[in-house]
Each structure stands twice: as structure tokens, then as C-alpha cells.
Design an enzyme around this catalytic site. Sequence first.
Site, PDB file in Angstrom:
ATOM      1  CB  SER A   1      -0.967  -0.023   1.186  1.00 40.73           C
ATOM      2  OG  SER A   1      -0.273   0.074   2.397  1.00 40.73           O
ATOM      3  CG  LEU A   2       2.292   2.141  -3.109  1.00 46.81           C
ATOM      4  CD1 LEU A   2       2.236   2.120  -4.623  1.00 46.81           C
ATOM      5  CD2 LEU A   2       3.738   2.031  -2.631  1.00 46.81           C
ATOM      6  N   GLY A   3      -0.251   4.652   0.363  1.00 45.03           N
ATOM      7  CA  GLY A   3      -0.967   5.859   0.803  1.00 45.03           C
ATOM      8  C   GLY A   3      -1.777   6.464  -0.332  1.00 45.03           C
TER       9      GLY A   3
ATOM     10  N   GLY B   1      -2.028   4.905  -3.855  1.00 43.65           N
ATOM     11  CA  GLY B   1      -2.756   3.662  -4.153  1.00 43.65           C
ATOM     12  C   GLY B   1      -2.050   2.423  -3.666  1.00 43.65           C
TER      13      GLY B   1
ATOM     14  N   GLY C   1      -5.169   1.214   6.065  1.00 42.90           N
ATOM     15  CA  GLY C   1      -4.562  -0.078   5.700  1.00 42.90           C
ATOM     16  C   GLY C   1      -5.472  -1.245   6.081  1.00 42.90           C
ATOM     17  CG  ASP C   2      -6.353  -1.685  10.048  1.00 44.94           C
ATOM     18  OD1 ASP C   2      -5.270  -2.234   9.794  1.00 44.94           O
ATOM     19  OD2 ASP C   2      -6.536  -0.925  11.024  1.00 44.94           O
TER      20      ASP C   2
HETATM   21  N1  ATP Z   1      -4.627  10.242   1.117  1.00 45.09           N
HETATM   22  C1  ATP Z   1      -5.201   9.181   0.553  1.00 45.09           C
HETATM   23  N2  ATP Z   1      -6.008   9.326  -0.520  1.00 45.09           N
HETATM   24  C2  ATP Z   1      -6.600   8.264  -1.098  1.00 45.09           C
HETATM   25  N3  ATP Z   1      -6.447   6.996  -0.672  1.00 45.09           N
HETATM   26  C3  ATP Z   1      -5.657   6.790   0.381  1.00 45.09           C
HETATM   27  C4  ATP Z   1      -4.992   7.859   1.059  1.00 45.09           C
HETATM   28  N4  ATP Z   1      -4.285   7.332   2.081  1.00 45.09           N
HETATM   29  C5  ATP Z   1      -4.505   5.994   2.050  1.00 45.09           C
HETATM   30  N5  ATP Z   1      -5.324   5.666   1.029  1.00 45.09           N
HETATM   31  C6  ATP Z   1      -5.788   4.328   0.654  1.00 45.09           C
HETATM   32  O1  ATP Z   1      -5.616   3.466   1.761  1.00 45.09           O
HETATM   33  C7  ATP Z   1      -4.672   2.427   1.425  1.00 45.09           C
HETATM   34  C8  ATP Z   1      -3.851   2.092   2.654  1.00 45.09           C
HETATM   35  O2  ATP Z   1      -3.162   3.243   3.078  1.00 45.09           O
HETATM   36  P1  ATP Z   1      -1.651   3.212   3.602  1.00 45.09           P
HETATM   37  O3  ATP Z   1      -0.750   2.852   2.509  1.00 45.09           O
HETATM   38  O4  ATP Z   1      -1.435   4.523   4.283  1.00 45.09           O
HETATM   39  O5  ATP Z   1      -1.720   1.977   4.609  1.00 45.09           O
HETATM   40  P2  ATP Z   1      -1.027   1.722   5.992  1.00 45.09           P
HETATM   41  O6  ATP Z   1       0.251   2.481   6.081  1.00 45.09           O
HETATM   42  O7  ATP Z   1      -1.023   0.265   6.197  1.00 45.09           O
HETATM   43  O8  ATP Z   1      -2.121   2.376   6.926  1.00 45.09           O
HETATM   44  P3  ATP Z   1      -2.402   2.173   8.481  1.00 45.09           P
HETATM   45  O9  ATP Z   1      -1.644   3.286   9.134  1.00 45.09           O
HETATM   46  O10 ATP Z   1      -3.870   2.303   8.542  1.00 45.09           O
HETATM   47  O11 ATP Z   1      -1.919   0.823   8.865  1.00 45.09           O
HETATM   48  C9  ATP Z   1      -3.866   2.985   0.250  1.00 45.09           C
HETATM   49  O12 ATP Z   1      -3.321   1.932  -0.520  1.00 45.09           O
HETATM   50  C10 ATP Z   1      -4.939   3.783  -0.491  1.00 45.09           C
HETATM   51  O13 ATP Z   1      -5.736   2.928  -1.290  1.00 45.09           O
HETATM   52  O1  F1X Z   2       0.480  -1.216  17.243  1.00 47.76           O
HETATM   53  P1  F1X Z   2      -0.157  -1.868  16.035  1.00 47.76           P
HETATM   54  O2  F1X Z   2      -0.890  -3.107  16.413  1.00 47.76           O
HETATM   55  O3  F1X Z   2       0.775  -2.047  14.889  1.00 47.76           O
HETATM   56  O4  F1X Z   2      -1.231  -0.829  15.484  1.00 47.76           O
HETATM   57  C1  F1X Z   2      -2.328  -0.486  16.264  1.00 47.76           C
HETATM   58  C2  F1X Z   2      -3.152   0.560  15.541  1.00 47.76           C
HETATM   59  O5  F1X Z   2      -2.397   1.738  15.261  1.00 47.76           O
HETATM   60  O6  F1X Z   2      -3.588   0.031  14.284  1.00 47.76           O
HETATM   61  C3  F1X Z   2      -4.879   0.510  13.978  1.00 47.76           C
HETATM   62  C4  F1X Z   2      -4.843   1.283  12.696  1.00 47.76           C
HETATM   63  O7  F1X Z   2      -4.347   0.502  11.661  1.00 47.76           O
HETATM   64  C5  F1X Z   2      -5.333   1.317  15.172  1.00 47.76           C
HETATM   65  O8  F1X Z   2      -6.685   1.066  15.436  1.00 47.76           O
HETATM   66  C6  F1X Z   2      -4.422   0.892  16.289  1.00 47.76           C
HETATM   67  O9  F1X Z   2      -4.243   1.864  17.291  1.00 47.76           O
END
Ligand code: ATP
Ligand code: F1X
Length: 311
Positions: free
Chosen positions: A223-225, A228, A254-255
Amino acid sequence: MSHRIVTFTLNPAYDLIGYCQNIELGDVNLVSTNDFLPAGKGINVAKVLCDLEHKVTASGFLGDLNREAFSHLFSQLGIEDKFSAIAGRTRINVKLTEESGSVTDLNFSGFTVDNNQWQSFAEQSLSFLSDAEIVVISGSLPKGIDLTAFSNWIAKIKTICPKVIFDSSRDALAAGLKAKPWLIKPNDKELEMLVGYSLSSIDEIKKAAFDLVSRGIENVIVSLGSKGALWVSKQEAWIAKPPKCKVTSTVGAGDTMVAGIVHGLLSNYSIKQTLIFACAVSALSVSQAGVGISDKTKLNEMIEQIEIIAG
Ligand SMILES: Nc1ncnc2c1ncn2[C@@H]1O[C@H](COP(=O)(O)OP(=O)(O)OP(=O)(O)O)[C@@H](O)[C@H]1O
Ligand SMILES: O=P(O)(O)OC[C@@]1(O)O[C@H](CO)[C@@H](O)[C@@H]1O
């Protein structure tokens, strides 16, 4: 017995979500409270899947002193509750959004799970996977869980349900990979940590993902924020890009993407369609404060706006 989808959250959290115009490190910051929610990665995945009309079994550990809001959430959404109780409190994580849109996460370590508690959980958790078609293991590990024992547990789960989706970070991610989960969803930073060098272009990210596929992880979704996500398997690779979205909170994006992947797979979508759906559902989620899908019409509109390119 369990549902078709089982999610594991070994280290859940209450998310205290606030807004602070501009965080000043080392100073007093005034924060307006937006929400206080039972959460944690696998629980967020379960929540989104319920909104997408799936039946989910959720498991992991929960502190017995502040369990109420979790129990309430599970009964409200019809989630089958298979959590093991730990004496003490589930941690509280703080999520602060600033005016610029940037989100600061303060993720606390939480309770400790001792070896006996782990052993009985690990054994008992294998007993309710008989109907599981997909198992999702998400998030960090509580203190006390041995990394090798964790990796062995994933390997045992795979013998009952081969489709294990794994989304974690740091040491737990590296340990879990040893069991070769069927699908992983690192973000670009987590992928860099896994390969041990920085990845500065989409081609480098793709190559690193292919390396993991060639090491036996069947599906790697990076995932790339706002850019996409990329899905790489032995047979195909796709990149999905969302439109520019108004960001209210990226917590749980991400979830939400993982939930979208599970939905696509269980709906027998192709890899391409599954990635479009997962990208749409997660892009939609950043425009709202909490985790979950409330507006299906907006979701269909978002699906139409996802750009998909063969990788
Ligand atoms: N600013 C944004 N605009 C549009 N889509 C987004 C944006 N940020 C995240 N997304 C969507 O959400 C997906 C997951 O985001 P991200 O890559 O930030 O995941 P993550 O780092 O695992 O997130 P998390 O912190 O929730 O674990 C992206 O692949 C994209 O589809
Ligand atoms: O410390 P972990 O388990 O890596 O992440 C926990 C967490 O950041 O993940 C969710 C968002 O993805 C939040 O609901 C929660 O606080």
C-alpha cells in the site's frame, strides 16, 4: 466452528482520536477529542467486513479491566467473540490529526502475555478454524510473545486454513514472514524494512515485492498511501490509483484495504477487480473519521474513479 473469516488481533487498542492544530514537541498542546473507539488492526478489519455484510469471528487478547466497549462493539455488529482475557487493561493509543492533515500515532506497548497464556491461546485458537476460508492476522505483538512461537503458530494455522493474510510491522512482520503467509500487505516503509534498503521508485518497490513472491509469499500487496497500491503475484501485477481525496483521517486505511481484499477474494473477483475494490474502499475511508463503510453509493462512485494499470 467459526465463520468463513477469522481475524486475529493479538494487541488491540482503544484509539483516542484528537485534533491539534499544530503539534509542538516538548510543549503543552491543546487537543480537541474527536473519538474514543475500541480498535486494533484485526478488529478494524472485522468492522469493515461487517459493513460489507460478512460474518466474522474475531480473536486475540483483551484486558479484562476495560473490555466493555469491545464486547459492546462485537454484539452490535454480530462479531463472534473468541478473545482470551488478560488480567489488566487493553492499551490506549493516541492518534492526532493536525491542520496540515498529517497524523501522529502514539502506539503504546500494552499488556504482557506470559508463556502459559500464549500456549493455551495458540492451542485453543486452532480449534475454531474449521470453517475458516480466510484468516487475517493483523497488528503488533504484545510483550512476552516469543517471535519463533508466533511464526510457528502461523505455520500451524496455514495447515488448517492456507489463506492467511498477514499485516504487521517491525519484528513481528519479519517473524511472521518466516511462516510464509499466503498474502501480506506491507506499506512502502514496511517493505523497505523487510528488504533492508530504501525503495525510491515504483519499479524498485515492484522488484522488492517480486523478490518476496519468489521466496514463497504468494501475494504481496504494497500500500502506497495516496498513491494507491500494488499487487504482485507470480502470474500478474497491478497498480491501482485512487483519485485525489479529501483527507479527514488515515487511521485504519490499511485495515480497510485488507477488508476490501478479503471481500474481493470471497466474492470471487479477479485479482484486478479485488485490487480496484480494496483501493476504492480504503480511499473512501480516509474522507471519514472512524473506521467503517457507511455509504455504499459513495463506494460505487469511488470504484468508478480508480485507475488500474498492469504492472
Ligand atoms: N490520502 C489518501 N487518498 C486516497 N487513498 C488513500 C490515502 N491514504 C490511504 N489511502 C488508501 O488506503 C490504502 C492504505 O493506506 P496506507 O498505505 O497509508 O496503509 P497503511 O500504512 O497500512 O495504513 P495504516 O496506518 O492504517 O496501517 C492505500 O493503498 C490507499 O488505497
Ligand atoms: O500497534 P499496532 O498493532 O501495529 O497498530 C495499532 C493501531 O495503530 O492500528 C490501527 C490502525 O491501523 C489502530 O486502530 C491501532 O491503534
